[in-house]
Scaffold this motif. Structure first.
Motif, PDB file in Angstrom:
ATOM      1  N   PHE A 118       0.827  -1.205   0.000  1.00  0.00           N
ATOM      2  CA  PHE A 118       0.000   0.000   0.000  1.00  0.00           C
ATOM      3  C   PHE A 118       0.864   1.259   0.000  1.00  0.00           C
ATOM      4  O   PHE A 118       0.566   2.225  -0.700  1.00  0.00           O
ATOM      5  N   ILE A 119       1.939   1.244   0.772  1.00  0.00           N
ATOM      6  CA  ILE A 119       2.854   2.397   0.796  1.00  0.00           C
ATOM      7  C   ILE A 119       3.497   2.587  -0.574  1.00  0.00           C
ATOM      8  O   ILE A 119       3.615   3.714  -1.077  1.00  0.00           O
ATOM      9  N   GLU A 120       3.898   1.482  -1.201  1.00  0.00           N
ATOM     10  CA  GLU A 120       4.510   1.578  -2.529  1.00  0.00           C
ATOM     11  C   GLU A 120       3.514   2.106  -3.562  1.00  0.00           C
ATOM     12  O   GLU A 120       3.875   2.882  -4.454  1.00  0.00           O
ATOM     13  N   ALA A 121       2.259   1.692  -3.431  1.00  0.00           N
ATOM     14  CA  ALA A 121       1.226   2.180  -4.345  1.00  0.00           C
ATOM     15  C   ALA A 121       0.979   3.672  -4.116  1.00  0.00           C
ATOM     16  O   ALA A 121       0.763   4.441  -5.065  1.00  0.00           O
ATOM     17  N   THR A 122       1.020   4.081  -2.845  1.00  0.00           N
ATOM     18  CA  THR A 122       0.832   5.500  -2.515  1.00  0.00           C
ATOM     19  C   THR A 122       1.993   6.316  -3.051  1.00  0.00           C
ATOM     20  O   THR A 122       1.808   7.433  -3.552  1.00  0.00           O
ATOM     21  N   ARG A 123       3.195   5.752  -2.972  1.00  0.00           N
ATOM     22  CA  ARG A 123       4.367   6.431  -3.534  1.00  0.00           C
ATOM     23  C   ARG A 123       4.220   6.607  -5.044  1.00  0.00           C
ATOM     24  O   ARG A 123       4.584   7.652  -5.600  1.00  0.00           O
ATOM     25  N   SER A 124       3.696   5.577  -5.682  1.00  0.00           N
ATOM     26  CA  SER A 124       3.490   5.651  -7.127  1.00  0.00           C
ATOM     27  C   SER A 124       2.499   6.761  -7.482  1.00  0.00           C
ATOM     28  O   SER A 124       2.711   7.524  -8.437  1.00  0.00           O
ATOM     29  N   GLU A 125       1.441   6.857  -6.700  1.00  0.00           N
ATOM     30  CA  GLU A 125       0.452   7.909  -6.924  1.00  0.00           C
ATOM     31  C   GLU A 125       1.053   9.281  -6.619  1.00  0.00           C
ATOM     32  O   GLU A 125       0.775  10.266  -7.311  1.00  0.00           O
ATOM     33  N   LEU A 126       1.900   9.321  -5.598  1.00  0.00           N
ATOM     34  CA  LEU A 126       2.562  10.568  -5.225  1.00  0.00           C
ATOM     35  C   LEU A 126       3.479  11.054  -6.345  1.00  0.00           C
ATOM     36  O   LEU A 126       3.547  12.254  -6.637  1.00  0.00           O
ATOM     37  N   GLU A 127       4.160  10.111  -6.997  1.00  0.00           N
ATOM     38  CA  GLU A 127       5.038  10.460  -8.118  1.00  0.00           C
ATOM     39  C   GLU A 127       4.252  11.146  -9.237  1.00  0.00           C
ATOM     40  O   GLU A 127       4.719  12.100  -9.861  1.00  0.00           O
ATOM     41  N   LYS A 128       3.047  10.644  -9.497  1.00  0.00           N
ATOM     42  CA  LYS A 128       2.207  11.225 -10.556  1.00  0.00           C
ATOM     43  C   LYS A 128       1.793  12.653 -10.209  1.00  0.00           C
ATOM     44  O   LYS A 128       1.798  13.540 -11.069  1.00  0.00           O
ATOM     45  N   VAL A 129       1.447  12.851  -8.934  1.00  0.00           N
ATOM     46  CA  VAL A 129       1.029  14.195  -8.509  1.00  0.00           C
ATOM     47  C   VAL A 129       2.233  15.138  -8.501  1.00  0.00           C
ATOM     48  O   VAL A 129       2.119  16.309  -8.870  1.00  0.00           O
ATOM     49  N   TRP A 130       3.384  14.628  -8.064  1.00  0.00           N
ATOM     50  CA  TRP A 130       4.610  15.425  -8.131  1.00  0.00           C
ATOM     51  C   TRP A 130       4.881  15.883  -9.567  1.00  0.00           C
ATOM     52  O   TRP A 130       5.254  17.026  -9.804  1.00  0.00           O
ATOM     53  N   ALA A 131       4.687  14.962 -10.502  1.00  0.00           N
ATOM     54  CA  ALA A 131       4.919  15.293 -11.915  1.00  0.00           C
ATOM     55  C   ALA A 131       3.971  16.388 -12.386  1.00  0.00           C
ATOM     56  O   ALA A 131       4.371  17.292 -13.131  1.00  0.00           O
ATOM     57  N   ARG A 132       2.729  16.315 -11.954  1.00  0.00           N
ATOM     58  CA  ARG A 132       1.748  17.341 -12.339  1.00  0.00           C
ATOM     59  C   ARG A 132       2.127  18.705 -11.774  1.00  0.00           C
ATOM     60  O   ARG A 132       1.799  19.744 -12.363  1.00  0.00           O
ATOM     61  N   CYS A 133       2.819  18.703 -10.638  1.00  0.00           N
ATOM     62  CA  CYS A 133       3.260  19.953 -10.013  1.00  0.00           C
ATOM     63  C   CYS A 133       4.690  20.310 -10.396  1.00  0.00           C
ATOM     64  O   CYS A 133       5.264  21.249  -9.839  1.00  0.00           O
ATOM     65  N   TYR A 134       5.271  19.551 -11.326  1.00  0.00           N
ATOM     66  CA  TYR A 134       6.636  19.798 -11.827  1.00  0.00           C
ATOM     67  C   TYR A 134       7.662  19.792 -10.696  1.00  0.00           C
ATOM     68  O   TYR A 134       8.517  20.659 -10.613  1.00  0.00           O
ATOM     69  N   TYR A 135       7.557  18.798  -9.822  1.00  0.00           N
ATOM     70  CA  TYR A 135       8.517  18.687  -8.727  1.00  0.00           C
ATOM     71  C   TYR A 135       9.866  18.208  -9.248  1.00  0.00           C
ATOM     72  O   TYR A 135       9.943  17.270 -10.049  1.00  0.00           O
ATOM     73  N   GLY A 136      10.934  18.834  -8.770  1.00  0.00           N
ATOM     74  CA  GLY A 136      12.280  18.383  -9.082  1.00  0.00           C
ATOM     75  C   GLY A 136      12.755  17.391  -8.032  1.00  0.00           C
ATOM     76  O   GLY A 136      12.079  17.170  -7.016  1.00  0.00           O
ATOM     77  N   GLU A 137      13.923  16.814  -8.249  1.00  0.00           N
ATOM     78  CA  GLU A 137      14.447  15.800  -7.331  1.00  0.00           C
ATOM     79  C   GLU A 137      14.638  16.358  -5.924  1.00  0.00           C
ATOM     80  O   GLU A 137      14.355  15.683  -4.929  1.00  0.00           O
ATOM     81  N   GLN A 138      15.129  17.573  -5.837  1.00  0.00           N
ATOM     82  CA  GLN A 138      15.349  18.188  -4.525  1.00  0.00           C
ATOM     83  C   GLN A 138      14.028  18.386  -3.781  1.00  0.00           C
ATOM     84  O   GLN A 138      13.945  18.129  -2.572  1.00  0.00           O
ATOM     85  N   GLN A 139      13.004  18.818  -4.501  1.00  0.00           N
ATOM     86  CA  GLN A 139      11.690  19.007  -3.877  1.00  0.00           C
ATOM     87  C   GLN A 139      11.128  17.675  -3.384  1.00  0.00           C
ATOM     88  O   GLN A 139      10.540  17.600  -2.300  1.00  0.00           O
ATOM     89  N   LYS A 140      11.282  16.643  -4.183  1.00  0.00           N
ATOM     90  CA  LYS A 140      10.775  15.324  -3.804  1.00  0.00           C
ATOM     91  C   LYS A 140      11.468  14.816  -2.548  1.00  0.00           C
ATOM     92  O   LYS A 140      10.824  14.269  -1.643  1.00  0.00           O
ATOM     93  N   ARG A 141      12.791  15.004  -2.481  1.00  0.00           N
ATOM     94  CA  ARG A 141      13.562  14.438  -1.371  1.00  0.00           C
ATOM     95  C   ARG A 141      13.333  15.172  -0.055  1.00  0.00           C
ATOM     96  O   ARG A 141      13.791  14.720   0.996  1.00  0.00           O
ATOM     97  N   GLU A 142      12.614  16.288  -0.112  1.00  0.00           N
ATOM     98  CA  GLU A 142      12.229  16.945   1.135  1.00  0.00           C
ATOM     99  C   GLU A 142      11.239  16.079   1.915  1.00  0.00           C
ATOM    100  O   GLU A 142      11.118  16.224   3.137  1.00  0.00           O
ATOM    101  N   PHE A 143      10.547  15.182   1.182  1.00  0.00           N
ATOM    102  CA  PHE A 143       9.661  14.230   1.860  1.00  0.00           C
ATOM    103  C   PHE A 143      10.448  12.939   2.078  1.00  0.00           C
ATOM    104  O   PHE A 143      10.447  12.024   1.258  1.00  0.00           O
ATOM    105  N   VAL A 144      11.158  12.873   3.193  1.00  0.00           N
ATOM    106  CA  VAL A 144      12.107  11.791   3.498  1.00  0.00           C
ATOM    107  C   VAL A 144      11.472  10.397   3.500  1.00  0.00           C
ATOM    108  O   VAL A 144      12.069   9.438   2.991  1.00  0.00           O
ATOM    109  N   PRO A 145      10.259  10.187   4.073  1.00  0.00           N
ATOM    110  CA  PRO A 145       9.692   8.827   4.137  1.00  0.00           C
ATOM    111  C   PRO A 145       9.587   8.107   2.799  1.00  0.00           C
ATOM    112  O   PRO A 145       9.564   6.875   2.762  1.00  0.00           O
ATOM    113  N   ALA A 146       9.529   8.855   1.684  1.00  0.00           N
ATOM    114  CA  ALA A 146       9.401   8.212   0.366  1.00  0.00           C
ATOM    115  C   ALA A 146      10.689   7.538  -0.060  1.00  0.00           C
ATOM    116  O   ALA A 146      10.692   6.750  -1.018  1.00  0.00           O
ATOM    117  N   PHE A 147      11.786   7.806   0.668  1.00  0.00           N
ATOM    118  CA  PHE A 147      13.086   7.263   0.268  1.00  0.00           C
ATOM    119  C   PHE A 147      13.692   6.405   1.376  1.00  0.00           C
ATOM    120  O   PHE A 147      14.903   6.344   1.543  1.00  0.00           O
TER     121      PHE A 147
END
Length: 293
Positions: A118-147
């Motif tokens: 479920f967490i992996e599926a949520t991460r996958s969905e989060l990646e899609k939303v990040w893409a819609r918001c044009y998140y860069g790698e640095q912005q993504k890594r601010e959310f530590v639990p995903a990594f």
């Protein structure tokens, strides 16, 4: 007609008359419910009240269905099972609300039994939303639990909170993102037109393609400055209100616009210098040929 509307709403809401006056309406006995102005006003008030209840029911059903649909997707519930449920419980009836509540509870149990998936599926969905918001790698890594490799209840809650936060950010700024997408598309087309302009083979086209391209280029040259002016004004106000930069792909978007313009201008200067240089070289070659002859 008003009586039929009220009865239809009672049916959808699965409620019954709450007093004698409403019972007379249901029975349709005009000997007991005279259609005077006072009673007509009551009918209108009752209808408005029931419409309000139905609107609240619709809102609740939509919210529950969205949660259920999201869980179906993340838990990989078979499409056939989903379709069967939706066919059995359509719309916003009271029984549909109850069924959605029950299904949500069932899915919550499955979710707890499949935390890692479920967490992996949520991460996958989060990646899609990040893409819609044009998140860069640095912005993504601010959310530590995903990594991390943490698949606990707390990790899941953190992922779901982050997903809700980014979804909310996108919805709140949808107009800005649409404007950015419009500007990026127009900018890309303009650069393509300029690249085509330096290609000699473009004059070999047939069927008016060159004319259409020129017309489209002029339209973009006219519209792009307007879009950029609106976008820059909107972003400057946003940054003033929020006291931070509006960032895309780890960079302030207003700086990206400036850099793109500077890069385009530099390219134009370089190409002009190249043409001038080539012209001088050709004149020098012609001079040599004349002297040698």
């Amino acid at each position: 007609a008003m009586r039929e509307k009220i009865m239809a709403l009672w049916s959808v809401l699965e409620t019954e008359p709450s007093n004698q006056k409403q019972q007379y309406i249901l029975d349709g006995d005009i000997t007991k419910y005279v259609l005077c102005q006072e009673n007509m006003d009551y009918l209108n008030e009752l209808h408005l009240e029931l419409e309000k209840e139905y609107s609240q029911l619709e809102f609740k059903a939509a919210a529950l269905r969205e949660k259920v649909t999201s869980l179906w997707s993340r838990l990989a519930i078979p499409v056939e099972e989903r379709d069967e449920f939706n066919q059995m419980y359509p719309g916003s009836h009271a029984k549909t609300i109850k069924a959605l509540d029950k299904e949500l509870q069932r899915l919550a149990v499955l979710k707890r039994q499949n935390l890692q998936r479920f967490i992996e599926a949520t991460r996958s969905e989060l990646e899609k939303v990040w893409a819609r918001c044009y998140y860069g790698e640095q912005q993504k890594r601010e959310f530590v639990p995903a990594f991390t490799d943490d698949y606990s209840d707390d990790a899941l809650s953190a992922h779901e909170s982050e997903l809700d936060k980014i979804k909310g950010f996108y919805e709140d700024h949808k107009d800005i993102f649409k404007l950015i997408e419009k500007r990026e598309e127009m900018w890309s087309k303009m650069l393509q037109f300029e690249a085509n302009a330096s290609n000699p083979s473009r004059f070999e086209n047939r069927g008016g393609k060159l004319l259409k391209e020129e017309k489209a280029r002029k339209a973009i040259e006219k519209e792009l400055p307007k879009v950029e002016k609106e976008l820059e004004s909107t972003l400057l106000q946003w940054e003033k209100d929020w006291e931070r930069h509006f960032v895309l792909n780890d960079c302030r978007y207003l700086d990206i616009i400036t850099e793109q313009r500077q890069e385009r201008q530099k390219k134009k200067v370089d190409e002009k210098q190249k043409r001038v240089s080539n012209g001088v070289d050709m004149r020098f070659v012609c001079h040599i040929k004349l002297v040698s002859s």
